[in-house]
Design an enzyme around this catalytic site. Structure first.
Site, PDB file in Angstrom:
ATOM      1  N   SER A  33       0.826  -1.219   0.000  1.00  0.00           N
ATOM      2  CA  SER A  33       0.000   0.000   0.000  1.00  0.00           C
ATOM      3  C   SER A  33       0.851   1.256   0.000  1.00  0.00           C
ATOM      4  CB  SER A  33      -0.859   0.086   1.272  1.00  0.00           C
ATOM      5  OG  SER A  33      -1.707  -0.980   1.384  1.00  0.00           O
ATOM      6  N   HIS A  64      -6.050   0.643  -5.618  1.00  0.00           N
ATOM      7  CA  HIS A  64      -4.895  -0.241  -5.521  1.00  0.00           C
ATOM      8  C   HIS A  64      -4.572  -0.717  -6.937  1.00  0.00           C
ATOM      9  CE1 HIS A  64      -4.306  -1.607  -1.164  1.00  0.00           C
ATOM     10  NE2 HIS A  64      -5.089  -0.546  -1.133  1.00  0.00           N
ATOM     11  N   HIS A  91      -5.598  -9.318  -1.102  1.00  0.00           N
ATOM     12  CA  HIS A  91      -5.554  -9.661   0.321  1.00  0.00           C
ATOM     13  C   HIS A  91      -6.670 -10.651   0.646  1.00  0.00           C
ATOM     14  CE1 HIS A  91      -3.831  -5.592  -0.008  1.00  0.00           C
ATOM     15  NE2 HIS A  91      -3.071  -5.929   1.014  1.00  0.00           N
ATOM     16  N   TYR A  93      -8.661 -10.354   3.100  1.00  0.00           N
ATOM     17  CA  TYR A  93      -9.861  -9.653   3.568  1.00  0.00           C
ATOM     18  C   TYR A  93     -10.799  -9.255   2.428  1.00  0.00           C
ATOM     19  CZ  TYR A  93      -7.203  -5.343   2.529  1.00  0.00           C
ATOM     20  OH  TYR A  93      -6.461  -4.375   1.922  1.00  0.00           O
ATOM     21  N   GLU A  94     -10.295  -9.268   1.196  1.00  0.00           N
ATOM     22  CA  GLU A  94     -11.178  -8.984   0.058  1.00  0.00           C
ATOM     23  C   GLU A  94     -12.054 -10.188  -0.263  1.00  0.00           C
ATOM     24  OE1 GLU A  94      -8.820  -7.050  -3.308  1.00  0.00           O
ATOM     25  OE2 GLU A  94      -7.290  -7.413  -1.788  1.00  0.00           O
ATOM     26  N   ALA A 121       2.793  -2.133   4.246  1.00  0.00           N
ATOM     27  CA  ALA A 121       2.533  -1.137   5.280  1.00  0.00           C
ATOM     28  C   ALA A 121       2.078  -1.912   6.500  1.00  0.00           C
ATOM     29  CB  ALA A 121       1.439  -0.193   4.808  1.00  0.00           C
ATOM     30  N   MET A 219      -1.837  -6.985   7.269  1.00  0.00           N
ATOM     31  CA  MET A 219      -2.833  -7.893   6.683  1.00  0.00           C
ATOM     32  C   MET A 219      -2.357  -8.572   5.409  1.00  0.00           C
ATOM     33  SD  MET A 219      -6.119  -5.415   7.236  1.00  0.00           S
ATOM     34  CE  MET A 219      -6.274  -4.438   8.736  1.00  0.00           C
ATOM     35  N   SER A 220      -1.057  -8.628   5.201  1.00  0.00           N
ATOM     36  CA  SER A 220      -0.554  -9.255   3.972  1.00  0.00           C
ATOM     37  C   SER A 220       0.669 -10.108   4.305  1.00  0.00           C
ATOM     38  CB  SER A 220      -0.182  -8.168   2.952  1.00  0.00           C
ATOM     39  OG  SER A 220       0.893  -7.401   3.433  1.00  0.00           O
ATOM     40  N   ASN A 243       1.935   3.463  11.138  1.00  0.00           N
ATOM     41  CA  ASN A 243       1.141   3.950  12.275  1.00  0.00           C
ATOM     42  C   ASN A 243       1.482   3.139  13.516  1.00  0.00           C
ATOM     43  OD1 ASN A 243      -0.466   1.865  10.537  1.00  0.00           O
ATOM     44  ND2 ASN A 243      -1.228   1.632  12.616  1.00  0.00           N
ATOM     45  N   HIS A 255      -7.310   4.024   7.096  1.00  0.00           N
ATOM     46  CA  HIS A 255      -6.536   3.605   5.933  1.00  0.00           C
ATOM     47  C   HIS A 255      -5.874   4.814   5.270  1.00  0.00           C
ATOM     48  CE1 HIS A 255      -5.260   1.103   2.670  1.00  0.00           C
ATOM     49  NE2 HIS A 255      -5.978   1.764   1.783  1.00  0.00           N
TER      50      HIS A 255
HETATM   51  N1  HPA Z   1      -2.887  -3.154  11.658  1.00  0.00           N
HETATM   52  C1  HPA Z   1      -3.048  -4.025  10.643  1.00  0.00           C
HETATM   53  N2  HPA Z   1      -2.650  -3.764   9.397  1.00  0.00           N
HETATM   54  C2  HPA Z   1      -2.059  -2.578   9.154  1.00  0.00           C
HETATM   55  C3  HPA Z   1      -1.863  -1.631  10.165  1.00  0.00           C
HETATM   56  C4  HPA Z   1      -2.303  -1.936  11.488  1.00  0.00           C
HETATM   57  O1  HPA Z   1      -2.171  -1.146  12.441  1.00  0.00           O
HETATM   58  N3  HPA Z   1      -1.241  -0.565   9.590  1.00  0.00           N
HETATM   59  C5  HPA Z   1      -1.072  -0.873   8.273  1.00  0.00           C
HETATM   60  N4  HPA Z   1      -1.570  -2.094   8.004  1.00  0.00           N
END
Ligand code: HPA
Length: 285
Positions: A33, A64, A91, A93-94, A121, A219-220, A243, A255
Protein backbone atom coordinates in the site's frame (compact mmCIF):
# COMPACT_ATOMS: atom_id res chain seq x y z
CA UNK A 1 -10.45 -30.34 -0.88
CA UNK A 2 -9.25 -29.65 -4.42
CA UNK A 3 -6.40 -27.45 -5.46
CA UNK A 4 -7.94 -24.16 -6.47
CA UNK A 5 -5.03 -23.36 -8.77
CA UNK A 6 -3.24 -26.18 -10.51
CA UNK A 7 0.37 -26.32 -11.61
CA UNK A 8 -0.88 -26.01 -15.19
CA UNK A 9 -2.65 -22.72 -14.35
CA UNK A 10 0.63 -21.27 -13.08
CA UNK A 11 2.31 -22.38 -16.35
CA UNK A 12 -0.47 -20.79 -18.43
CA UNK A 13 -0.08 -17.44 -16.67
CA UNK A 14 3.72 -17.53 -16.90
CA UNK A 15 3.40 -18.27 -20.63
CA UNK A 16 1.01 -15.32 -21.05
CA UNK A 17 3.59 -13.03 -19.42
CA UNK A 18 6.36 -14.43 -21.62
CA UNK A 19 4.21 -13.65 -24.65
CA UNK A 20 4.50 -9.97 -23.64
CA UNK A 21 8.15 -10.06 -22.59
CA UNK A 22 10.64 -12.91 -22.71
CA UNK A 23 13.11 -11.51 -20.18
CA UNK A 24 13.84 -13.76 -17.22
CA UNK A 25 13.62 -11.82 -13.94
CA UNK A 26 16.24 -12.39 -11.26
CA UNK A 27 14.32 -10.74 -8.46
CA UNK A 28 10.59 -10.53 -7.74
CA UNK A 29 9.23 -7.61 -5.72
CA UNK A 30 5.82 -7.16 -4.11
CA UNK A 31 4.96 -3.49 -3.54
CA UNK A 32 2.54 -2.77 -0.70
CA UNK A 33 0.00 0.00 0.00
CA UNK A 34 1.34 3.40 -1.02
CA UNK A 35 4.70 1.86 -2.04
CA UNK A 36 3.89 0.97 -5.65
CA UNK A 37 5.66 4.01 -7.12
CA UNK A 38 8.93 2.12 -7.22
CA UNK A 39 7.78 0.06 -10.22
CA UNK A 40 7.50 3.28 -12.27
CA UNK A 41 11.26 3.78 -11.89
CA UNK A 42 12.13 0.56 -13.73
CA UNK A 43 13.63 1.09 -17.17
CA UNK A 44 12.65 -0.60 -20.44
CA UNK A 45 9.51 -1.70 -18.65
CA UNK A 46 6.67 -3.90 -19.83
CA UNK A 47 3.51 -3.26 -17.81
CA UNK A 48 0.65 -5.76 -17.78
CA UNK A 49 -2.62 -5.10 -15.90
CA UNK A 50 -3.48 -8.15 -13.79
CA UNK A 51 -6.90 -8.42 -15.40
CA UNK A 52 -5.23 -9.16 -18.75
CA UNK A 53 -3.52 -12.25 -17.31
CA UNK A 54 -5.35 -15.58 -17.08
CA UNK A 55 -6.11 -16.75 -13.51
CA UNK A 56 -4.41 -13.70 -11.97
CA UNK A 57 -6.36 -12.35 -8.94
CA UNK A 58 -7.23 -8.67 -9.39
CA UNK A 59 -7.49 -6.26 -6.42
CA UNK A 60 -11.06 -5.32 -5.60
CA UNK A 61 -10.13 -2.20 -3.62
CA UNK A 62 -10.38 1.03 -5.61
CA UNK A 63 -7.10 2.83 -6.02
CA UNK A 64 -4.90 -0.24 -5.52
CA UNK A 65 -3.19 -0.53 -8.89
CA UNK A 66 -2.99 -4.09 -10.06
CA UNK A 67 -0.17 -4.23 -12.55
CA UNK A 68 2.77 -6.48 -13.16
CA UNK A 69 5.88 -4.58 -14.25
CA UNK A 70 8.86 -6.33 -15.81
CA UNK A 71 11.83 -4.02 -16.21
CA UNK A 72 15.44 -3.25 -15.54
CA UNK A 73 17.45 -1.53 -12.87
CA UNK A 74 20.65 -0.06 -14.26
CA UNK A 75 23.64 0.19 -11.98
CA UNK A 76 26.67 2.42 -12.49
CA UNK A 77 29.19 -0.39 -12.65
CA UNK A 78 27.64 -3.80 -13.15
CA UNK A 79 25.16 -5.28 -15.59
CA UNK A 80 21.47 -4.26 -15.31
CA UNK A 81 19.19 -6.39 -13.17
CA UNK A 82 15.90 -7.70 -14.44
CA UNK A 83 13.09 -7.25 -11.94
CA UNK A 84 9.46 -8.35 -11.91
CA UNK A 85 7.38 -6.14 -9.65
CA UNK A 86 3.80 -6.47 -8.45
CA UNK A 87 2.24 -3.04 -8.19
CA UNK A 88 -0.53 -3.93 -5.79
CA UNK A 89 -1.57 -7.29 -4.38
CA UNK A 90 -4.75 -9.01 -3.32
CA UNK A 91 -5.55 -9.66 0.32
CA UNK A 92 -7.54 -12.31 2.16
CA UNK A 93 -9.86 -9.65 3.57
CA UNK A 94 -11.18 -8.98 0.06
CA UNK A 95 -12.51 -12.51 0.12
CA UNK A 96 -9.68 -14.20 -1.77
CA UNK A 97 -8.46 -17.56 -0.52
CA UNK A 98 -4.86 -17.90 0.69
CA UNK A 99 -4.21 -19.96 -2.47
CA UNK A 100 -5.36 -17.08 -4.64
CA UNK A 101 -3.24 -14.62 -2.67
CA UNK A 102 -0.07 -16.64 -3.36
CA UNK A 103 -0.79 -17.46 -7.01
CA UNK A 104 1.26 -14.49 -8.32
CA UNK A 105 4.22 -15.52 -6.15
CA UNK A 106 4.24 -18.94 -7.79
CA UNK A 107 3.97 -17.38 -11.24
CA UNK A 108 6.97 -15.12 -10.58
CA UNK A 109 8.94 -18.15 -9.39
CA UNK A 110 7.94 -19.94 -12.59
CA UNK A 111 9.30 -16.98 -14.58
CA UNK A 112 12.68 -17.75 -13.07
CA UNK A 113 13.02 -15.27 -10.20
CA UNK A 114 15.08 -16.71 -7.33
CA UNK A 115 14.91 -13.89 -4.79
CA UNK A 116 11.69 -12.34 -3.49
CA UNK A 117 11.53 -8.97 -1.75
CA UNK A 118 8.16 -8.29 -0.10
CA UNK A 119 7.12 -4.88 1.14
CA UNK A 120 4.08 -3.79 3.10
CA UNK A 121 2.53 -1.14 5.28
CA UNK A 122 2.23 -2.30 8.88
CA UNK A 123 1.28 -1.04 12.31
CA UNK A 124 4.00 -0.83 14.93
CA UNK A 125 3.48 -2.89 18.08
CA UNK A 126 5.99 -0.69 19.88
CA UNK A 127 5.11 2.85 20.98
CA UNK A 128 8.69 4.03 20.44
CA UNK A 129 8.43 3.98 16.66
CA UNK A 130 7.72 7.15 14.70
CA UNK A 131 5.28 6.58 11.83
CA UNK A 132 7.20 6.24 8.58
CA UNK A 133 10.12 4.26 10.02
CA UNK A 134 11.19 1.17 8.10
CA UNK A 135 11.61 -2.33 9.53
CA UNK A 136 13.53 -5.29 8.13
CA UNK A 137 11.60 -8.51 8.68
CA UNK A 138 13.51 -11.13 10.64
CA UNK A 139 10.67 -13.61 11.11
CA UNK A 140 6.89 -13.86 11.03
CA UNK A 141 3.93 -15.13 13.03
CA UNK A 142 0.93 -16.49 11.13
CA UNK A 143 -2.26 -15.30 12.86
CA UNK A 144 -4.44 -15.49 9.75
CA UNK A 145 -5.94 -18.82 10.79
CA UNK A 146 -5.07 -20.29 7.41
CA UNK A 147 -2.13 -21.58 5.41
CA UNK A 148 -1.84 -21.33 1.62
CA UNK A 149 -0.15 -24.74 1.53
CA UNK A 150 -3.18 -26.52 3.02
CA UNK A 151 -4.71 -29.07 0.68
CA UNK A 152 -3.28 -31.60 -1.77
CA UNK A 153 0.49 -31.34 -2.15
CA UNK A 154 1.96 -30.97 -5.64
CA UNK A 155 5.68 -31.82 -5.41
CA UNK A 156 6.36 -29.67 -8.49
CA UNK A 157 5.54 -26.64 -6.34
CA UNK A 158 7.48 -27.66 -3.25
CA UNK A 159 7.63 -30.16 -0.37
CA UNK A 160 4.69 -31.25 1.79
CA UNK A 161 6.27 -30.01 5.03
CA UNK A 162 8.54 -27.07 4.20
CA UNK A 163 11.07 -25.91 6.78
CA UNK A 164 10.39 -22.42 8.18
CA UNK A 165 13.42 -22.04 10.44
CA UNK A 166 14.67 -19.04 8.45
CA UNK A 167 11.88 -17.72 6.20
CA UNK A 168 13.67 -14.38 5.85
CA UNK A 169 17.14 -15.16 4.53
CA UNK A 170 19.84 -14.01 6.98
CA UNK A 171 22.37 -13.48 4.15
CA UNK A 172 19.99 -11.20 2.25
CA UNK A 173 19.16 -9.38 5.49
CA UNK A 174 22.84 -8.64 6.14
CA UNK A 175 23.13 -7.08 2.69
CA UNK A 176 19.99 -4.98 3.22
CA UNK A 177 21.28 -3.70 6.56
CA UNK A 178 24.61 -2.79 5.00
CA UNK A 179 22.92 -0.95 2.13
CA UNK A 180 20.65 0.98 4.53
CA UNK A 181 23.65 1.95 6.61
CA UNK A 182 25.54 3.23 3.57
CA UNK A 183 22.52 5.31 2.56
CA UNK A 184 22.09 6.60 6.13
CA UNK A 185 18.54 5.19 6.32
CA UNK A 186 17.61 3.93 9.80
CA UNK A 187 16.24 0.39 9.60
CA UNK A 188 14.64 -1.40 12.52
CA UNK A 189 14.52 -5.20 12.70
CA UNK A 190 11.54 -7.19 13.83
CA UNK A 191 8.92 -9.90 13.64
CA UNK A 192 5.88 -9.34 11.41
CA UNK A 193 2.53 -10.68 12.58
CA UNK A 194 0.09 -11.43 9.76
CA UNK A 195 -3.62 -11.12 10.50
CA UNK A 196 -6.51 -11.43 8.10
CA UNK A 197 -8.27 -8.08 8.74
CA UNK A 198 -10.06 -6.09 7.42
CA UNK A 199 -10.84 -4.56 10.81
CA UNK A 200 -7.83 -3.12 12.57
CA UNK A 201 -6.89 -4.80 15.83
CA UNK A 202 -8.47 -4.01 19.17
CA UNK A 203 -6.18 -2.63 21.87
CA UNK A 204 -6.39 -6.00 23.68
CA UNK A 205 -5.33 -7.82 20.51
CA UNK A 206 -2.38 -5.47 20.12
CA UNK A 207 -1.25 -6.23 23.70
CA UNK A 208 -1.58 -9.95 22.91
CA UNK A 209 0.41 -9.74 19.64
CA UNK A 210 3.17 -7.87 21.43
CA UNK A 211 3.28 -10.48 24.20
CA UNK A 212 3.49 -13.19 21.55
CA UNK A 213 6.68 -11.67 20.19
CA UNK A 214 5.49 -9.46 17.36
CA UNK A 215 6.96 -6.08 16.44
CA UNK A 216 4.61 -5.12 13.60
CA UNK A 217 1.16 -6.20 12.44
CA UNK A 218 -0.33 -6.21 8.98
CA UNK A 219 -2.83 -7.89 6.68
CA UNK A 220 -0.55 -9.25 3.97
CA UNK A 221 2.86 -10.89 3.44
CA UNK A 222 2.53 -14.00 5.65
CA UNK A 223 0.79 -16.25 3.08
CA UNK A 224 3.05 -14.95 0.31
CA UNK A 225 6.21 -15.72 2.27
CA UNK A 226 4.98 -19.21 3.20
CA UNK A 227 4.39 -20.02 -0.49
CA UNK A 228 7.64 -18.37 -1.55
CA UNK A 229 9.80 -20.36 0.88
CA UNK A 230 7.88 -23.49 -0.10
CA UNK A 231 8.65 -22.79 -3.76
CA UNK A 232 12.37 -22.27 -3.20
CA UNK A 233 12.60 -18.47 -3.19
CA UNK A 234 15.17 -16.74 -1.00
CA UNK A 235 12.99 -14.18 0.74
CA UNK A 236 13.47 -10.82 2.38
CA UNK A 237 10.97 -8.20 3.49
CA UNK A 238 10.69 -4.57 4.53
CA UNK A 239 7.74 -2.99 6.34
CA UNK A 240 6.88 0.66 6.32
CA UNK A 241 5.59 1.25 9.86
CA UNK A 242 2.81 3.62 8.89
CA UNK A 243 1.14 3.95 12.28
CA UNK A 244 1.23 2.91 15.89
CA UNK A 245 -1.06 -0.08 16.39
CA UNK A 246 -4.36 0.41 18.23
CA UNK A 247 -4.03 1.58 21.82
CA UNK A 248 -0.44 2.80 21.44
CA UNK A 249 -1.59 6.28 20.46
CA UNK A 250 -4.82 8.09 21.19
CA UNK A 251 -5.72 8.46 17.49
CA UNK A 252 -8.19 6.07 15.87
CA UNK A 253 -6.72 4.24 12.85
CA UNK A 254 -7.63 4.96 9.28
CA UNK A 255 -6.54 3.60 5.93
CA UNK A 256 -5.96 7.19 4.78
CA UNK A 257 -3.33 7.65 7.48
CA UNK A 258 -1.64 4.40 6.43
CA UNK A 259 -1.49 5.48 2.77
CA UNK A 260 -0.41 9.04 3.56
CA UNK A 261 2.49 7.89 5.72
CA UNK A 262 3.57 5.34 3.12
CA UNK A 263 3.52 8.04 0.41
CA UNK A 264 5.46 10.44 2.64
CA UNK A 265 8.43 8.04 2.84
CA UNK A 266 8.18 7.19 -0.85
CA UNK A 267 11.48 8.77 -1.88
CA UNK A 268 13.48 7.24 0.95
CA UNK A 269 11.80 3.89 0.42
CA UNK A 270 12.32 3.90 -3.35
CA UNK A 271 15.96 4.86 -2.90
CA UNK A 272 16.53 2.03 -0.44
CA UNK A 273 14.74 -0.48 -2.65
CA UNK A 274 16.79 0.49 -5.67
CA UNK A 275 20.16 0.02 -3.94
CA UNK A 276 19.00 -3.14 -2.18
CA UNK A 277 17.88 -4.71 -5.45
CA UNK A 278 21.19 -3.84 -7.09
CA UNK A 279 23.17 -5.43 -4.24
CA UNK A 280 21.23 -8.55 -3.26
CA UNK A 281 23.17 -11.70 -4.13
CA UNK A 282 21.34 -13.97 -6.59
CA UNK A 283 21.85 -17.68 -5.85
CA UNK A 284 23.00 -19.91 -8.70
CA UNK A 285 20.27 -22.17 -10.13
N1 HPA B 1 -2.89 -3.15 11.66
C1 HPA B 1 -3.05 -4.02 10.64
N2 HPA B 1 -2.65 -3.76 9.40
C2 HPA B 1 -2.06 -2.58 9.15
C3 HPA B 1 -1.86 -1.63 10.16
C4 HPA B 1 -2.30 -1.94 11.49
O1 HPA B 1 -2.17 -1.15 12.44
N3 HPA B 1 -1.24 -0.56 9.59
C5 HPA B 1 -1.07 -0.87 8.27
N4 HPA B 1 -1.57 -2.09 8.00
Amino acid sequence: MELEYRFEDICTTADAIRAHDRRRPEIAVVLGSGLGGFADTLEAATTIPYHELPHFPTPKVEGHAGRLVLGELKSHGGPPRTIVAMQGRVHRYEGWSSQAVVFPIRVMRMLGARVLLVTNAAGSLSAEVRPGELMLLTDQINMTGDNPLRGPSDPRLGPRFPDMSAPYDPTLNKVIEAVAETLGIPLRRGVYVGVSGPSYETAAEVRMLRLLGGDAVGMSTVPEVLAAVHGGFRVCGISCLTNLATGLSDKPLSHDEVEQTASAVRLEFTGLLREVLLHLPIPKP
